[in-house]
Scaffold this motif. Structure first.
Motif, PDB file in Angstrom:
ATOM      1  N   VAL A  72       0.820  -1.141  -0.060  1.00 13.30           N
ATOM      2  CA  VAL A  72      -0.015  -0.117  -0.063  1.00 13.30           C
ATOM      3  C   VAL A  72       1.125   1.390  -0.031  1.00 13.30           C
ATOM      4  O   VAL A  72       1.626   1.313   1.095  1.00 13.30           O
ATOM      5  N   GLY A  73       1.013   2.014  -1.042  1.00 10.42           N
ATOM      6  CA  GLY A  73       1.625   3.255  -1.044  1.00 10.42           C
ATOM      7  C   GLY A  73       0.542   4.347  -0.557  1.00 10.42           C
ATOM      8  O   GLY A  73      -0.320   4.633  -1.134  1.00 10.42           O
ATOM      9  N   LEU A  74       1.027   4.898   0.629  1.00 10.92           N
ATOM     10  CA  LEU A  74       0.491   6.017   1.177  1.00 10.92           C
ATOM     11  C   LEU A  74       1.078   7.387   0.904  1.00 10.92           C
ATOM     12  O   LEU A  74       2.028   7.380   0.407  1.00 10.92           O
ATOM     13  N   LYS A  75       0.101   8.385   1.325  1.00  8.64           N
ATOM     14  CA  LYS A  75       0.546   9.894   1.027  1.00  8.64           C
ATOM     15  C   LYS A  75       0.634   9.974  -0.455  1.00  8.64           C
ATOM     16  O   LYS A  75       1.532  10.953  -1.040  1.00  8.64           O
ATOM     17  N   ARG A  76      -0.186   9.578  -1.208  1.00  6.83           N
ATOM     18  CA  ARG A  76      -0.160  10.028  -2.605  1.00  6.83           C
ATOM     19  C   ARG A  76      -0.212  11.236  -2.943  1.00  6.83           C
ATOM     20  O   ARG A  76       0.309  11.899  -4.110  1.00  6.83           O
ATOM     21  N   ASP A  77      -0.797  12.073  -2.095  1.00  4.74           N
ATOM     22  CA  ASP A  77      -0.855  13.547  -2.627  1.00  4.74           C
ATOM     23  C   ASP A  77       0.582  14.269  -2.281  1.00  4.74           C
ATOM     24  O   ASP A  77       0.421  15.439  -2.755  1.00  4.74           O
ATOM     25  N   LEU A  78       1.271  13.447  -1.836  1.00  8.99           N
ATOM     26  CA  LEU A  78       2.771  14.208  -1.518  1.00  8.99           C
ATOM     27  C   LEU A  78       3.720  13.755  -2.437  1.00  8.99           C
ATOM     28  O   LEU A  78       4.852  14.085  -2.541  1.00  8.99           O
ATOM     29  N   ARG A  79       3.173  13.113  -3.625  1.00  5.03           N
ATOM     30  CA  ARG A  79       4.110  12.760  -4.773  1.00  5.03           C
ATOM     31  C   ARG A  79       4.585  14.026  -5.598  1.00  5.03           C
ATOM     32  O   ARG A  79       3.842  14.932  -5.705  1.00  5.03           O
ATOM     33  N   SER A  80       5.697  14.357  -5.598  1.00  2.00           N
ATOM     34  CA  SER A  80       6.152  15.625  -5.989  1.00  2.00           C
ATOM     35  C   SER A  80       6.938  15.595  -7.422  1.00  2.00           C
ATOM     36  O   SER A  80       8.025  14.743  -7.537  1.00  2.00           O
ATOM     37  N   GLU A  81       6.495  16.111  -8.297  1.00  2.00           N
ATOM     38  CA  GLU A  81       7.192  16.011  -9.701  1.00  2.00           C
ATOM     39  C   GLU A  81       8.377  17.028  -9.786  1.00  2.00           C
ATOM     40  O   GLU A  81       9.208  16.851 -10.574  1.00  2.00           O
TER      41      GLU A  81
END
Length: 191
Positions: free
Chosen positions: A118-127
């Motif tokens: 489970v990959g959590l904190k998907r909202d913090l993926r930064s380009e």
């Protein structure tokens, strides 16, 4: 209607988002979409209980995580969720170096227990951070190398694909009580 108990164990480094994830899903199905206020659950209140029903059966999902006040190694889980923080590469590395090894050394029947990544904190993926960014393909590839059964990502804070991830976890948990079991046939499934 007979109720089936399924023990779900969440493993992963500290601060990857396990408690926030559990706190968010504890609000029920109506709170899985969009943003909502999250009140963190207390570790001493484990297991966190979720009741599910379908047409044929009722399920009692008992969620435990690594901060379980007792020794989580003494549990006999039916499903293991190995969690990592999508914005922290070290948590992905530790998933492969530490947590999957813990599963196999702690649970003698580790090969029969379904494992989900489970990959959590998907909202913090930064380009903008080329070194820290972990794309779904990379998380999925590591999951395959670990011989996990399923791979999901979500954000408990924003609700991004949280409902789909939780439904997949629930379906896999329910399958552990079927004759076929919750393990996938021939490799990791991406959700």
């Amino acid at each position: 209607m007979e109720e089936h108990t399924v023990k779900v164990l969440l493993l992963g480094d500290e601060n990857v988002g396990k408690t926030t994830f559990l706190s968010r899903i504890s609000k029920g199905g109506n709170a899985l979409d969009g943003k909502c206020e999250i009140t963190l659950l207390r570790d001493v209140d484990q297991p966190f209980i979720f009741e599910l029903r379908n047409r044929r059966r009722a399920y009692r999902l008992e969620f435990y995580d690594t901060s379980y006040p007792g020794d989580w190694r003494s549990l006999d889980p039916d499903l293991i969720l190995i969690c990592y923080d999508i914005s922290q590469r070290l948590s992905l590395i530790n998933m492969e170096r530490v947590w999957i090894k813990e599963v196999h050394s702690t649970f003698e029947t580790g090969d029969r227990i379904p494992i989900m990544v489970v990959g959590l904190k998907r909202d913090l993926r930064s380009e903008t951070d080329p070194n820290g960014i972990i794309y779904p393909q990379e998380g999925y590839k590591v999951s395959q190398a670990m011989r996990a059964d399923r791979y999901v990502e979500c954000s408990a804070v924003t609700g991004e694909v949280l409902k789909l991830a939780f439904e997949d976890i629930c379906n896999t948990a329910a399958q552990t009580r079927s004759a076929a079991g919750g393990q996938s046939e021939g490799g990791c499934v991406l959700m």
